[in-house]
Design a protein around this motif. Structure first.
Motif, PDB file in Angstrom:
ATOM      1  N   ALA A  99       0.842  -1.200   0.000  1.00 54.93           N
ATOM      2  CA  ALA A  99       0.000   0.000   0.000  1.00 54.93           C
ATOM      3  C   ALA A  99       0.876   1.249   0.000  1.00 54.93           C
ATOM      4  O   ALA A  99       1.744   1.414   0.856  1.00 54.93           O
ATOM      5  CB  ALA A  99      -0.922  -0.002   1.214  1.00 54.93           C
ATOM      6  N   LEU A 100       0.658   2.118  -0.977  1.00 58.90           N
ATOM      7  CA  LEU A 100       1.400   3.378  -1.079  1.00 58.90           C
ATOM      8  C   LEU A 100       0.412   4.537  -1.128  1.00 58.90           C
ATOM      9  O   LEU A 100      -0.318   4.714  -2.108  1.00 58.90           O
ATOM     10  CB  LEU A 100       2.284   3.384  -2.325  1.00 58.90           C
ATOM     11  N   GLU A 101       0.385   5.309  -0.081  1.00 59.73           N
ATOM     12  CA  GLU A 101      -0.451   6.510  -0.016  1.00 59.73           C
ATOM     13  C   GLU A 101       0.454   7.725  -0.198  1.00 59.73           C
ATOM     14  O   GLU A 101       1.208   8.094   0.699  1.00 59.73           O
ATOM     15  CB  GLU A 101      -1.191   6.593   1.313  1.00 59.73           C
ATOM     16  N   PHE A 102       0.408   8.327  -1.361  1.00 59.49           N
ATOM     17  CA  PHE A 102       1.267   9.459  -1.685  1.00 59.49           C
ATOM     18  C   PHE A 102       0.693  10.745  -1.098  1.00 59.49           C
ATOM     19  O   PHE A 102      -0.506  11.001  -1.192  1.00 59.49           O
ATOM     20  CB  PHE A 102       1.412   9.606  -3.201  1.00 59.49           C
ATOM     21  N   THR A 103       1.578  11.534  -0.503  1.00 57.46           N
ATOM     22  CA  THR A 103       1.194  12.822   0.059  1.00 57.46           C
ATOM     23  C   THR A 103       1.891  13.938  -0.709  1.00 57.46           C
ATOM     24  O   THR A 103       3.102  13.873  -0.945  1.00 57.46           O
ATOM     25  CB  THR A 103       1.586  12.908   1.546  1.00 57.46           C
TER      26      THR A 103
ATOM     27  N   GLN B 170      -3.801   7.488  -3.464  1.00 57.93           N
ATOM     28  CA  GLN B 170      -3.439   6.087  -3.264  1.00 57.93           C
ATOM     29  C   GLN B 170      -3.084   5.425  -4.585  1.00 57.93           C
ATOM     30  O   GLN B 170      -3.848   5.463  -5.550  1.00 57.93           O
ATOM     31  CB  GLN B 170      -4.609   5.330  -2.624  1.00 57.93           C
ATOM     32  N   ARG B 171      -1.899   4.856  -4.675  1.00 57.34           N
ATOM     33  CA  ARG B 171      -1.518   4.022  -5.824  1.00 57.34           C
ATOM     34  C   ARG B 171      -0.620   2.904  -5.313  1.00 57.34           C
ATOM     35  O   ARG B 171       0.573   3.098  -5.070  1.00 57.34           O
ATOM     36  CB  ARG B 171      -0.806   4.824  -6.908  1.00 57.34           C
ATOM     37  N   ASP B 172      -1.193   1.724  -5.126  1.00 57.50           N
ATOM     38  CA  ASP B 172      -0.488   0.605  -4.521  1.00 57.50           C
ATOM     39  C   ASP B 172       0.304  -0.183  -5.564  1.00 57.50           C
ATOM     40  O   ASP B 172      -0.043  -0.221  -6.747  1.00 57.50           O
ATOM     41  CB  ASP B 172      -1.483  -0.339  -3.844  1.00 57.50           C
TER      42      ASP B 172
END
Length: 288
Positions: free
Chosen positions: A250-254, A272-274
């Motif tokens: 899981a990758l939640e970009f800020t 979000q781009r997992d």
């Protein structure tokens, strides 16, 4: 004007980051992969990435391997008969594999680039074409003299880099079956920069009345974790069947936004781009 160009510039920059590299899974993680793109049943030290359970076939001792790929590329977009080119080589694309084997146990560490790993720099881009009328209309709202617009110049830059590290252990069962279990961490970042300058023209004045430049300078960062499990089966000497499963990461970009005239990357907003889960299977048979 900001609303007019917001979606367009976002699509432009997203496309640029995709050209920079596969943001989901990069499978070239070993110099040996370039020679033979089938490492899923590897029992060499690069199995630390491709097939951890295969490390059980190493003789006792410590092993390491470092490799780097230099990627020369030329990306060209063609629109309306006009070519837009970006020639940005990737000079640093490293992979490090470490393994230690003792008896029926082995441990491993892998540093790799699971996604991204490149950049593109375009002087000009076709997605800005056709926006002149909207920009002129926005300019006319500010001054009755403005009734036209032309693109004077534009520049876009996109880059992405995902850094991954995995660590785990392998257990060999009677030389017939080996099992592996590990964990992976991924630190991902994407950087976007763009600017486009319009000349706002006036028929009444018979010349360019003024110019306007819109700019973007924003980063997106994320940190995620996943699990890795595998097994290798050795029914006879020199014959190996291997399987590996990686869970999704899981990758939640800020967003960290330095400047955004189109309001496409609100500072602090999340996206979000997992990295999706995937499984690999392989077979190796040394006949001679």
């Amino acid at each position: 004007m900001k609303k007019i160009l917001g979606i367009m510039v976002g699509v432009l920059l997203t496309a640029t980051s995709v050209y920079a590299g596969n943001v989901d899974n990069v499978t070239s993680q070993s110099a040996q992969f370039i020679r033979a793109a089938a490492r899923q049943a590897s029992t060499d030290v690069d199995a630390a990435y491709y097939n951890p359970s295969g490390l059980a076939k190493l003789t006792d001792g410590f092993y390491w391997e470092f490799s780097n790929l230099a990627i020369l590329k030329n990306d060209t977009l063609i629109s309306g008969g006009i070519s837009y080119a970006a020639d940005n080589p990737v000079l640093l694309f490293p992979t490090l594999s470490l393994a230690y084997k003792s008896g029926s146990l082995a441990s491993y560490f892998s540093f790799h680039v699971p996604g991204g790993g490149g950049s593109n720099h375009f002087y000009g881009h076709p997605l800005f074409n056709g926006s002149e009328a909207q920009v002129a209309a926005a300019g006319a709202e500010q001054s009755d003299f403005i009734d036209g617009a032309v693109i004077k110049n534009s520049e876009v830059f996109g880059s992405s880099m995902f850094l991954g590290a995995s660590i785990g252990a392998v257990y060999d069962i009677a030389g017939v079956l080996s099992l592996s279990l590990g964990a992976r961490a991924v630190s991902a970042s994407k950087h976007y920069r763009a600017n486009v300058t319009y000349g706002l023209t006036s028929t009444a004045l018979g010349r360019e009345a003024t110019s306007v430049t819109l700019e973007i300078d924003a980063e997106q960062k994320a940190l995620g974790f996943g699990a890795i499990a595998g097994l290798s089966f050795y029914p006879i000497d020199d014959l190996i069947f291997s399987f590996k499963y990686e869970s999704s990461t899981a990758l939640e970009f800020t967003n960290k936004t330095n400047k955004d005239d189109v309001n496409f990357f609100p500072d602090g907003a999340k996206n979000q781009r997992d990295i999706p889960a995937f499984a690999t299977a392989g077979m190796s048979w040394e006949m001679l």
